[in-house]
Design an enzyme around this catalytic site. Structure first.
Site, mmCIF file in Angstrom:
data_model
loop_
_atom_site.group_PDB
_atom_site.id
_atom_site.type_symbol
_atom_site.label_atom_id
_atom_site.label_comp_id
_atom_site.label_asym_id
_atom_site.label_seq_id
_atom_site.Cartn_x
_atom_site.Cartn_y
_atom_site.Cartn_z
ATOM 1 N N ALA A 199 -0.666 -6.094 -5.203
ATOM 2 C CA ALA A 199 -0.145 -7.270 -4.222
ATOM 3 C C ALA A 199 1.126 -7.385 -3.542
ATOM 4 O O ALA A 199 1.172 -7.515 -2.257
ATOM 5 C CB ALA A 199 -0.228 -8.902 -4.505
ATOM 6 N N HIS A 200 2.161 -7.541 -4.793
ATOM 7 C CA HIS A 200 3.732 -6.601 -3.847
ATOM 8 C C HIS A 200 3.460 -5.893 -2.989
ATOM 9 O O HIS A 200 5.286 -5.676 -2.683
ATOM 10 C CB HIS A 200 4.453 -7.784 -4.973
ATOM 11 C CG HIS A 200 4.356 -7.074 -5.805
ATOM 12 N ND1 HIS A 200 5.587 -5.880 -6.318
ATOM 13 C CD2 HIS A 200 3.709 -5.609 -7.065
ATOM 14 C CE1 HIS A 200 5.904 -4.589 -7.108
ATOM 15 N NE2 HIS A 200 4.542 -4.978 -8.510
ATOM 16 N N CYS A 328 19.137 14.444 -13.233
ATOM 17 C CA CYS A 328 19.623 14.013 -14.492
ATOM 18 C C CYS A 328 19.971 12.557 -15.225
ATOM 19 O O CYS A 328 19.058 11.687 -14.443
ATOM 20 C CB CYS A 328 21.941 14.954 -14.280
ATOM 21 S SG CYS A 328 22.726 12.926 -13.393
HETATM 22 C C1 LIG Z 1 2.032 4.108 -8.603
HETATM 23 C C2 LIG Z 1 2.529 2.690 -9.415
HETATM 24 N N1 LIG Z 1 2.102 2.211 -10.239
HETATM 25 C C3 LIG Z 1 1.747 1.578 -10.903
HETATM 26 C C4 LIG Z 1 2.669 1.156 -10.629
HETATM 27 C C5 LIG Z 1 3.443 -0.745 -11.188
HETATM 28 O O1 LIG Z 1 2.216 -1.504 -10.614
HETATM 29 P P1 LIG Z 1 2.919 -3.494 -11.048
HETATM 30 O O2 LIG Z 1 4.514 -3.579 -10.327
HETATM 31 O O3 LIG Z 1 2.077 -4.126 -10.163
HETATM 32 O O4 LIG Z 1 2.811 -3.192 -12.210
HETATM 33 C C6 LIG Z 1 3.562 0.658 -9.146
HETATM 34 C C7 LIG Z 1 4.668 -0.248 -9.333
HETATM 35 O O5 LIG Z 1 5.878 0.441 -8.843
HETATM 36 C C8 LIG Z 1 3.717 2.247 -8.825
HETATM 37 O O6 LIG Z 1 4.148 2.768 -7.861
#
Ligand SMILES: Cc1ncc(COP(=O)(O)O)c(C=O)c1O
Length: 380
Positions: A199-200, A328
């Site tokens: 959701a965020h 890097c």
């Molecule tokens: C491609 C991807 N997968 C998984 C996540 C993880 O999600 P969450 O922050 O809800 O655990 C993120 C968050 O940055 C993401 O960009």
């Protein structure tokens, strides 16, 4: 002015979403597992949220399971599929988020699953002929390929990957965290067994997400300890989070076309301004190609300079919040496994700008000018 261009990391909560959540923090506090009226009214709100999410994704509510976020949903899909179905071979790519990559590494170490990684070119395009080759020569396989790369913005063709997986009877999981709420997912058209949301990333609250699990691919739960989520995820539900997630997804779908066009225009403006004002600037992956990358993400490749060591810090001093590691792994940046996998020259700098509906063209102009000044000073 402080500029926030890190919306792929997280987005600000929409006020409309907050307003939908607030009553579930204050008035409707019952435990949804309780059988009395306090519990029942909350249970019914959760089920309504589930129907909303399922409706938007064109699937059945029975296939939506709320989780603590994208990471948990990815873990559940990958680990529980291998465990439940005795799968000993998985295919993924080196460009995945750590929620997938680290889970794959754990499966290799602890469960004897052999993991194959897809070949890709220097811009991060996956080799789908390699996928076919691997699937043709292996037993029952789990394939995990993200929809959009969170660092580069590269979009993978999950329709095509889904069709290939179907042809070889492989189970397909796609980490759709970065596209959920930004593109429409029609689960009647996609051949995926699992997709996920957080959701965020679309102006909802943090700490809540969901897993879509195809009813034909039953898996055992990742988290034990309760009958919640129809025995698929133990633990009292994050009620106001779930309410917020459904509201945020509803708004995202309602306003998608307008926001897509607006955010793409900000990204295009940034590309144009940077090209105009900076010599030697380029873009990592497929970031600058509009139909091959997320409209919310731009990964900029910057000239070799001392400033690259402290790039994000220098931007922060100039009131700009952005992210992305260098190729890097020394200095102020932790380093990016994605940029390293693309063999990006480690002497050059990289920064990810990610946009939302709340950004403005003035902010874009300020960031482009500031970046150009920083490099002019340093290179002079
Ligand atoms: C491609 C991807 N997968 C998984 C996540 C993880 O999600 P969450 O922050 O809800 O655990 C993120 C968050 O940055 C993401 O960009």
């Amino acid at each position: 002015m402080r500029v926030y261009l890190d919306n792929a990391a997280t987005t600000p909560l929409d006020k409309e979403v907050f307003d939908a959540m607030a009553p579930f923090m204050l008035e409707h506090f019952g435990n949804p597992s309780s059988i009395h009226s306090h519990g029942r009214e909350v249970r019914s709100a959760i089920e309504k949220a589930r129907r909303t999410v399922a409706g938007l994704l064109n699937t059945s509510p029975a296939e939506i399971f709320f989780t603590s976020g994208g990471t948990e949903a990815d873990n559940a899909a990958i680990r529980c599929t291998c465990r439940t179905h005795g799968i000993k071979h998985a295919i993924s790519s080196r460009l995945e988020h750590h929620a997938v990559l680290h889970t794959m590494e754990l499966l290799e170490k602890e469960e004897g699953v052999q993991v194959s990684y897809l070949r890709h070119d220097e811009r991060g395009n996956l080799d789908l002929a390699h996928l076919e080759e691997l699937l043709a020569s292996k037993p029952k396989t789990l394939v995990s390929v993200m929809h959009a790369n969170n660092e580069l913005g590269n979009l993978n063709n999950i329709e095509e990957i889904g069709e290939i997986c179907k042809k070889y009877d492989a189970i397909f999981h796609s980490d759709t965290v970065q596209t959920m709420g930004h593109y429409k997912h029609d689960l009647q058209q996609l051949s995926t067994s699992f997709i996920v949301g957080s959701a965020h990333k679309f102006h909802g609250p943090k700490g809540v997400g969901f897993l879509y699990c195809d009813a034909n691919v039953k898996i055992q739960p990742l988290i034990q300890g309760g009958a919640q989520e129809r025995n698929m995820r133990g633990g009292t539900e994050n009620v106001y989070g779930i309410i917020g997630l459904a509201k945020a997804l509803e708004i995202a779908y309602r306003d998608m076309e307008e926001h897509h066009a607006y955010i793409q225009s900000l990204k295009d403006r940034m590309i144009h301004k940077l090209r105009e004002q900076m010599e030697g600037v380029s873009f990592n992956g497929m970031s600058e190609v509009s139909d091959k990358s997320l409209y919310t993400v731009l990964n900029v490749n910057l000239p070799a300079s001392d400033i690259n060591e402290m790039l994000l810090f220098s931007l922060d001093i100039n009131k700009i919040s952005a992210s992305g590691g260098s190729a890097c792994s020394s200095g102020a940046n932790a380093g990016s496994h994605v940029l390293r996998a693309l063999n990006i020259d480690p002497a050059r700098g990289s920064v990810r700008f990610s946009f939302s509906k709340y950004n403005t063209s003035e902010e874009v102009d300020y960031v482009a000018e500031t970046l150009a000044k920083m490099y002019k000073k340093q290179l002079a």
